[in-house]
Design a protein around this motif. Structure first.
Motif, PDB file in Angstrom:
ATOM      1  N   GLU A 228       0.852  -1.189   0.000  1.00 34.21           N
ATOM      2  CA  GLU A 228       0.000   0.000   0.000  1.00 34.21           C
ATOM      3  C   GLU A 228       0.882   1.231   0.000  1.00 34.21           C
ATOM      4  O   GLU A 228       1.833   1.337   0.784  1.00 34.21           O
ATOM      5  CB  GLU A 228      -0.906  -0.005   1.236  1.00 34.21           C
ATOM      6  N   GLN A 229       0.544   2.182  -0.878  1.00 38.04           N
ATOM      7  CA  GLN A 229       1.369   3.374  -1.034  1.00 38.04           C
ATOM      8  C   GLN A 229       1.346   4.209   0.239  1.00 38.04           C
ATOM      9  O   GLN A 229       0.280   4.544   0.762  1.00 38.04           O
ATOM     10  CB  GLN A 229       0.865   4.198  -2.217  1.00 38.04           C
ATOM     11  N   GLY A 230       2.547   4.505   0.752  1.00 42.30           N
ATOM     12  CA  GLY A 230       2.658   5.326   1.937  1.00 42.30           C
ATOM     13  C   GLY A 230       2.497   4.574   3.245  1.00 42.30           C
ATOM     14  O   GLY A 230       2.536   5.197   4.311  1.00 42.30           O
ATOM     15  N   SER A 231       2.298   3.245   3.194  1.00 39.85           N
ATOM     16  CA  SER A 231       2.113   2.506   4.449  1.00 39.85           C
ATOM     17  C   SER A 231       3.424   2.249   5.160  1.00 39.85           C
ATOM     18  O   SER A 231       3.480   2.208   6.383  1.00 39.85           O
ATOM     19  CB  SER A 231       1.395   1.181   4.181  1.00 39.85           C
ATOM     20  N   GLY A 232       4.517   2.042   4.399  1.00 41.57           N
ATOM     21  CA  GLY A 232       5.807   1.787   5.007  1.00 41.57           C
ATOM     22  C   GLY A 232       6.030   0.355   5.422  1.00 41.57           C
ATOM     23  O   GLY A 232       7.055   0.052   6.036  1.00 41.57           O
ATOM     24  N   TYR A 233       5.106  -0.570   5.093  1.00 41.20           N
ATOM     25  CA  TYR A 233       5.287  -1.963   5.487  1.00 41.20           C
ATOM     26  C   TYR A 233       5.951  -2.804   4.397  1.00 41.20           C
ATOM     27  O   TYR A 233       6.256  -3.963   4.624  1.00 41.20           O
ATOM     28  CB  TYR A 233       3.927  -2.579   5.826  1.00 41.20           C
ATOM     29  N   GLY A 234       6.148  -2.261   3.201  1.00 38.03           N
ATOM     30  CA  GLY A 234       6.751  -3.031   2.131  1.00 38.03           C
ATOM     31  C   GLY A 234       5.754  -3.993   1.504  1.00 38.03           C
ATOM     32  O   GLY A 234       4.537  -3.946   1.747  1.00 38.03           O
ATOM     33  N   PHE A 235       6.260  -4.899   0.680  1.00 33.57           N
ATOM     34  CA  PHE A 235       5.409  -5.866  -0.007  1.00 33.57           C
ATOM     35  C   PHE A 235       5.013  -6.989   0.952  1.00 33.57           C
ATOM     36  O   PHE A 235       5.876  -7.563   1.630  1.00 33.57           O
ATOM     37  CB  PHE A 235       6.124  -6.447  -1.230  1.00 33.57           C
ATOM     38  N   GLN A 236       3.724  -7.275   0.954  1.00 36.08           N
ATOM     39  CA  GLN A 236       3.166  -8.353   1.764  1.00 36.08           C
ATOM     40  C   GLN A 236       2.416  -9.305   0.856  1.00 36.08           C
ATOM     41  O   GLN A 236       1.734  -8.886  -0.083  1.00 36.08           O
ATOM     42  CB  GLN A 236       2.203  -7.812   2.841  1.00 36.08           C
ATOM     43  N   ALA A 237       2.546 -10.632   1.131  1.00 31.55           N
ATOM     44  CA  ALA A 237       1.873 -11.644   0.301  1.00 31.55           C
ATOM     45  C   ALA A 237       0.366 -11.575   0.556  1.00 31.55           C
ATOM     46  O   ALA A 237      -0.087 -11.605   1.699  1.00 31.55           O
ATOM     47  CB  ALA A 237       2.408 -13.031   0.622  1.00 31.55           C
ATOM     48  N   SER A 238      -0.384 -11.469  -0.541  1.00 31.51           N
ATOM     49  CA  SER A 238      -1.844 -11.446  -0.437  1.00 31.51           C
ATOM     50  C   SER A 238      -2.486 -12.649  -1.092  1.00 31.51           C
ATOM     51  O   SER A 238      -3.687 -12.859  -0.931  1.00 31.51           O
ATOM     52  CB  SER A 238      -2.396 -10.168  -1.083  1.00 31.51           C
ATOM     53  N   TYR A 239      -1.738 -13.445  -1.858  1.00 29.22           N
ATOM     54  CA  TYR A 239      -2.296 -14.653  -2.482  1.00 29.22           C
ATOM     55  C   TYR A 239      -1.165 -15.630  -2.706  1.00 29.22           C
ATOM     56  O   TYR A 239      -0.041 -15.259  -3.045  1.00 29.22           O
ATOM     57  CB  TYR A 239      -2.978 -14.321  -3.811  1.00 29.22           C
TER      58      TYR A 239
END
Length: 1194
Positions: free
Chosen positions: A483-494
């Motif tokens: 998510e843009q601006g969240s700061g958590y980086g890439f997270q697996a969603s599937y």
């Protein structure tokens, strides 16, 4: 062929015992309890092994066998059939043995239904399952050949054509049921296999449709209610024979039975009677797989004499019985017949699964299916060699193991496999086809993901397979999101094998970054290029605070609202306002569309209800509608009415008018009408009616006058204009009301009333009526005539009177004049009507001493008791009722005593005359005085004073104890005589210093009880008679003595050799005074002598005489500190008899028993005796009441 029998030794090892059989059959062998037999054939020699029964564990199976899936009934134990009940197919060993002996069939080891079942079975019955014995190759081939021939002969349907059993068919049991099959069971099975019996050919076969569901039973009849014929039928139903089982297969069997036969008495009909009609029997077949005594389930119900059981479990014991029913009568079930189904091919196995694999090899593994009574020997594994779905399957493995390794396979290729199991009875069906892939290399990075469709909270993402990746490769994909601006980086969603995915639970109008990673068994690829997608905006929420701005007008109103709290991520572009006339909301019309936050709705009807609602539109769509706002336009006043008209003929003083509603109501219903009247020669109008009716009666009019009337209507908005004026003339009427009359008082008892003539209203006044009374509501006509004055006589002085006058003419009586009030002059008081003498208790002295004034104010009761009374011997109390003062307040009263000087009192109604002579009669009369003079005397009455009261007697104390004092006074007898008029009042002072009453009566003595010991009490006495109460005596003080100690119980005496020990109970100190004890002894016939005095509770008397008896008693002594000792009463006497020489027991115990026997019985105390008398009186009263209730009342 020879046989060898090997019985089991005690140590568990077999012993060879050679035996010969002339016909080749196995002879009968006795098997002791706890042992089982098993036949093994090797090279033409049969061996009968008699082995001790051992526990059965899953570990005894072949290592390649695994437990199959649990059976349908997990609560039932699995079943391992015994070899003796597994009947062989026809001619199974006929070529080998030369006969059809009782040879048990070789049954494979059955796999348990669930491993946990065997944990509950520690032991088996004595005819349990023996260990499995492997057969040689020739025996297996012979069995397979015979089994094939048997199937060809019977057909696939099993010769029955029956329907399938339900899924509730019982599972195999892990142990054999107790008992052996009945005789002839083998023959029945062979007959069932070779062909149908005569009974089968005579009756058509019936297929059992469902097991476990009982048919509807008819109502049972009690045996006591049956007649002769019914009893005979019941006996016939109870004689049902057991059925015959034929054509037994692995999953089915045929069942036949014979209808109940007649009894001997019913075989031949009597002479002259017709042949009895054969009744219609209904049969119910029940089946059990839990033993003969287990639970039976209904399998068939009908009128046929045969049935077919299908879908049974192979190699399972069943018990079947038949029950007949006829005409609501139900017979006893027949004897159960047992049979065992045959073994068959295994069940369909589960598909194999991949245990491990590489790019060029696969290791497959599978589980063993149910063997259905015959051990699984081999497994058949087919595969398509990787050629695809249309290719034919080829066998790749045949063997007993449950796993297999395939090598030299292609990389990333798909292979299809199926599996079948084989035992001695045949080959099972193949399992479902399963596709398994070999491994491949790490996939290449896929292309960047694409957007398929976007929503408010979701994005549908699509991607493609990596370049160069084969389609058969099992490639998985991981979709990562940031998510843009969240700061958590890439997270697996599937994470899966699909090439598209919908990511949900996102934020609206938000940009997200996506990338895809491909992976297989060899590893993961590098991430794809990053793609950015944005979610769509949501529709806004409804506008807020819809309200009316300002005050609504009759034809328009202004609406205002606030923007929505949630814009949905985009700006609102337009607001739409809708209106609906009425409160139903059925039709809506658009009233405004624009970007402003307020609008004007015009062109409306006055006094109408409208509903308004608004919604907004943005890039995300239309918002929900707001709640409907109800708006009421104000109404306008109604239009003018038609002029009112007269109803009927006008009367002299009232007119009835009627009018119609206005033609225009102004948007609101007319709620009020206002009628105004113009009086004659008056320019201003006066309101005469206001209400909602359309007619009214105008009263209080003058006769013969002309009046004008006009009307107007009103609604919520106000009054409308007046109607045109209409003229109405009234008729003649009664005279007007007279003016108030004039009253002149000549004296306190006489008055003159005069009045003036009223307006006659067109008719001459012929009569006047005068009403007079002392109250407004109780006036009466006292004069009627044509005169204008009247004289009233016989009035009361200083009294109020009311009067009024009424005039009468030919038209009727006019109204009364106003009330006129008058008051007669004052006079001297009236005569006193009644005089009463005061009672003695009311003659109290009102003056109080200064010392006791405060106490009397605090306690009224004490004040009343302590108040001194006037002596009735020298005083007379008078009370009278105040007479009428005739308008002038009474200032005093004059009491006339005859010879004595009159007494003048104040304005009181009671008076006490003092200083009179005792026992003297006086003539008394009273008169009242006021400022105008003296009133008349009352009637004369006589009163007499009482004689002087007696003096108090002298008080003495004649007897005293620690709790009571007996007091005596006077010289008279102790008991009172009925003629005594002199009585006495005895009082005692309490702790608070007040004297309380103890006794009041004519007696001269009184006993005061419940007192405390050694306490002083103060008393005083008073004498009274008819003359009154005399003075109290001086205070006498008497003191109670100290109380003696309580009597002791009889002492205990124990003989010890030539002495004895005497013991007694102890008493606590009495109010600080110590207690000592005095022990007395009497030897023989002498007197009691004191032998001990002290505080001890025991005493030992030495040197007892062996020929003399002793008597002991003890008493308690209270040692007072300032007074002599007080000796209590002695206890009862205890006797110590001389010791017996020949007595075996100890003298002490006998003496104690003798002493106990010599204890005198204690008499009842006063309290116990009183309670006994009260109880006897109560019981007697209850009995008398019951007798009266029973004999008299009833």
């Amino acid at each position: 062929m020879s046989e060898g029998t090997t019985p089991a030794q005690r140590d568990g090892g077999p012993a060879q015992v050679p035996m010969m059989s002339p016909n080749g059959s196995v002879p009968q062998i006795y098997v002791p309890p706890g042992y089982v037999q098993q036949i093994i054939e090797e090279n033409g020699v049969r061996r009968v092994l008699v082995l001790p029964q051992t526990e059965f564990h899953p570990g005894a199976h072949s290592p390649l066998h695994h437990a199959p899936h649990p059976p349908p009934h997990t609560h039932l134990q699995a079943f391992i059939p015994h070899p003796h009940i597994m009947h062989p197919p026809p001619h199974l060993y006929s070529g080998l043995a030369g006969g059809t002996g009782d040879i048990p069939q070789y049954i494979s080891q059955y796999h348990p239904a669930h491993p946990a079942i065997y944990s509950e079975q520690e032991t088996h019955p004595q005819h349990g399952r023996a260990a499995f014995a492997h057969r040689d190759e020739r025996t297996c081939k012979t069995y397979e050949r015979l089994q094939k021939k048997l199937k060809d002969k019977q057909g696939v349907g099993g010769g029955g054509g029956g329907l399938a059993l339900s899924k509730d068919s019982p599972p195999p049991s892990p142990q054999k049921n107790l008992g052996t099959p009945p005789a002839g069971a083998a023959g029945e099975l062979q007959n069932g296999l070779e062909g149908k019996s005569n009974v089968d050919q005579a009756q058509p076969s019936n297929t059992i449709t469902r097991l476990g569901k009982s048919p509807v039973r008819k109502k049972e009849v009690e045996p006591g209610e049956l007649d002769e014929e019914a009893k005979a039928l019941q006996e016939r139903l109870n004689s049902m024979c057991k059925p015959v089982v034929t054509n037994i297969q692995a999953r089915g069997a045929s069942l036949t039975w014979v209808s109940p036969s007649r009894t001997e008495g019913d075989d031949e009909p009597k002479e002259g009677e017709d042949e009895p009609v054969e009744p219609n029997f209904t049969y119910e077949v029940s089946i059990s797989y839990n033993g003969k005594d287990g639970k039976y389930k209904s399998a068939y119900s009908g009128v046929e004499l045969s049935a077919t059981l299908q879908d049974l479990r192979p190699a399972t014991d069943y018990h079947v019985r038949v029950q007949a029913t006829c005409n609501c009568l139900q017979g006893v079930p027949s004897e159960a017949v047992s049979f065992t189904t045959l073994s068959c091919e295994p069940d369909t196995p589960s598909p194999p699964r991949k245990l491990s694999g590489t790019k060029s090899s696969l290791v497959l593994q599978w589980k063993a299916p149910c063997d259905n009574g015959s051990k699984i020997q081999n497994y058949i594994l087919h595969w398509d060699e990787g050629k695809g779905t249309d290719a034919t399957f080829v066998q790749c493995y045949y063997g007993p193991y449950k796993q297999y390794r395939l090598t030299k396979l292609s990389t990333a290729s798909r292979y299809s496999f199926r599996l079948a199991a084989k035992n001695d009875m045949g080959v099972s069906e193949f399992s479902e086809v399963v596709n398994i892939m070999t491994s491949c290399s790490v996939p290449a990075p896929p292309l960047s993901p694409e957007l398929v469709q976007s929503g408010v909270t979701w994005l549908c993402i699509r991607w493609h397979r990596p370049a160069g990746s084969p389609k058969e490769d099992d490639t998985g994909y991981v979709l990562e999101m940031e998510e843009q601006g969240s700061g958590y980086g890439f997270q697996a969603s599937y994470d899966g094998e699909e090439l598209s995915h919908t990511v949900r639970n996102l934020h609206r109008s938000t940009t997200y970054r996506f990338r895809v990673v491909a992976y297989n068994t060899e590893g993961k690829s590098n991430p794809s290029a990053v793609s950015e997608f944005t979610t769509a905006p949501d529709r806004p929420s409804c506008p807020c605070r819809l309200a009316v701005k300002g005050k609504p007008h009759p034809t328009s109103f202004r609406l205002t609202w606030d923007p929505p709290k949630d814009s949905g991520g985009s700006d609102v572009t337009k607001y739409v306002v809708e209106l609906s006339e009425g409160l139903s909301g059925s039709s809506w019309s658009q009233a405004y569309s624009g970007s402003a936050l307020e609008c004007v709705c015009d062109g409306l009807s006055p006094g109408s209800s409208y509903q308004a609602r608004v919604h907004c539109i943005s890039a995300g769509g239309e918002s929900p509608l707001t709640e409907a706002l109800q708006v009421q336009t104000p109404p306008v006043p109604p239009g003018p009415c038609q002029p009112p008209r007269v109803v009927g003929k006008p009367k002299a003083r009232e007119v009835q008018l009627r009018w119609a509603p206005p033609l225009v109501d102004g948007g609101s219903s007319v709620s009020l009408y206002n009628l105004e009247m113009f009086a004659p020669q008056v320019d201003e109008a006066r309101e005469v009616y206001q209400g909602s009716e359309l007619d009214c009666t105008v009263p209080s009019l003058l006769p013969g006058r002309t009046y004008g009337f006009r009307i107007r209507a009103a609604n919520k908005a106000g009054y409308g204009p007046f109607s045109e004026r209409s003229e109405v003339t009234t008729g003649p009427g009664a005279p007007e009301a007279c003016r108030p009359p004039h009253i002149t008082c000549k004296s306190p008892t006489c008055a003159v009333v005069s009045w003036e003539a009223p307006v006659s209203n067109g008719a001459v006044v012929s009569e006047y009526r005068l009403e007079w009374g002392a109250a407004e509501g109780s006036m009466q006509v006292c004069y009627s005539g044509a005169a204008l004055c009247h004289e009233m006589r016989g009035l009361l002085p200083a009294n109020n009177y009311f009067c009024r006058v009424q005039a009468v003419n030919a038209a009727g009586a006019g109204p009364f004049s106003e009330l006129m009030f008058c008051q007669t002059p004052c006079s001297v008081p009236a005569m006193i009507s009644s005089v009463h003498a005061l009672r003695d208790s009311e003659m109290k002295i009102q003056e109080r001493t200064a010392e006791r004034g405060e106490e009397e104010e605090e306690d009224e009761e004490e004040d009343e008791e302590s108040a001194m009374l006037y002596s009735p011997s020298t005083c007379l109390g008078l009370r009278w009722e105040a007479p009428c003062d005739h308008g002038s307040q009474i200032t005093s009263y004059l009491i006339d005593l005859g010879e004595k000087q009159p007494i003048l009192t104040g304005p009181v109604t009671q008076y006490i005359i003092q200083n009179l002579q005792p026992d003297t009669t006086y003539r008394i009369r009273i008169q009242a005085l006021n400022s105008l003079g003296t009133g008349p005397f009352s009637h004369t009455f006589k009163l007499k004073t009482k004689p002087l009261p007696p003096l108090p007697p002298r008080l003495e104390c004649t007897a005293s104890s620690h709790q009571t004092l007996r007091l005596k006074w006077g010289d008279g007898p102790a008991k009172a005589q009925p003629t005594d008029s002199l009585q006495y009042h005895l009082q005692m002072e309490d702790k608070n210093g007040r004297f309380i009453s103890l006794y009041k009566g004519p007696c001269h003595t009184h006993k005061v009880q419940r007192l405390n010991e050694s306490t002083s009490y103060a008393f005083r006495i008073q004498a009274f008679n008819e003359a009154g109460e005399g003075p109290f005596s001086s205070v006498y003080t008497f003191t109670t003595p100290r109380s003696p100690p309580a009597p002791l119980k009889a002492p205990r005496v124990e003989r010890v050799d030539e002495s004895c020990e005497v013991s007694w109970e102890t008493l606590p100190p009495m109010k600080g005074d110590p207690i000592i004890y005095c022990l007395q002894c009497m030897q023989g016939n002498s007197d009691f002598k004191q032998i001990y005095k002290g505080s001890s509770s025991s005493f030992q008397l030495p040197n007892l005489s062996s020929s003399m008896d002793y008597r002991f008693r003890v008493c308690a002594i209270r040692q007072c500190q300032d007074a002599p000792e007080i000796i209590g009463s002695y206890s009862s006497t205890v006797i110590l008899l001389p010791a017996r020489v020949d007595g075996p027991g100890p003298t002490g115990s006998s003496g104690s028993k003798t002493a106990e026997n010599q204890k005198p019985k204690r008499s009842l105390t006063d309290e116990q005796f009183s309670f006994l008398i009260i109880a006897l009186l109560a019981v007697t009263s209850i009995l008398i009441a019951v007798a009266i209730q029973y004999f008299v009342i009833e």
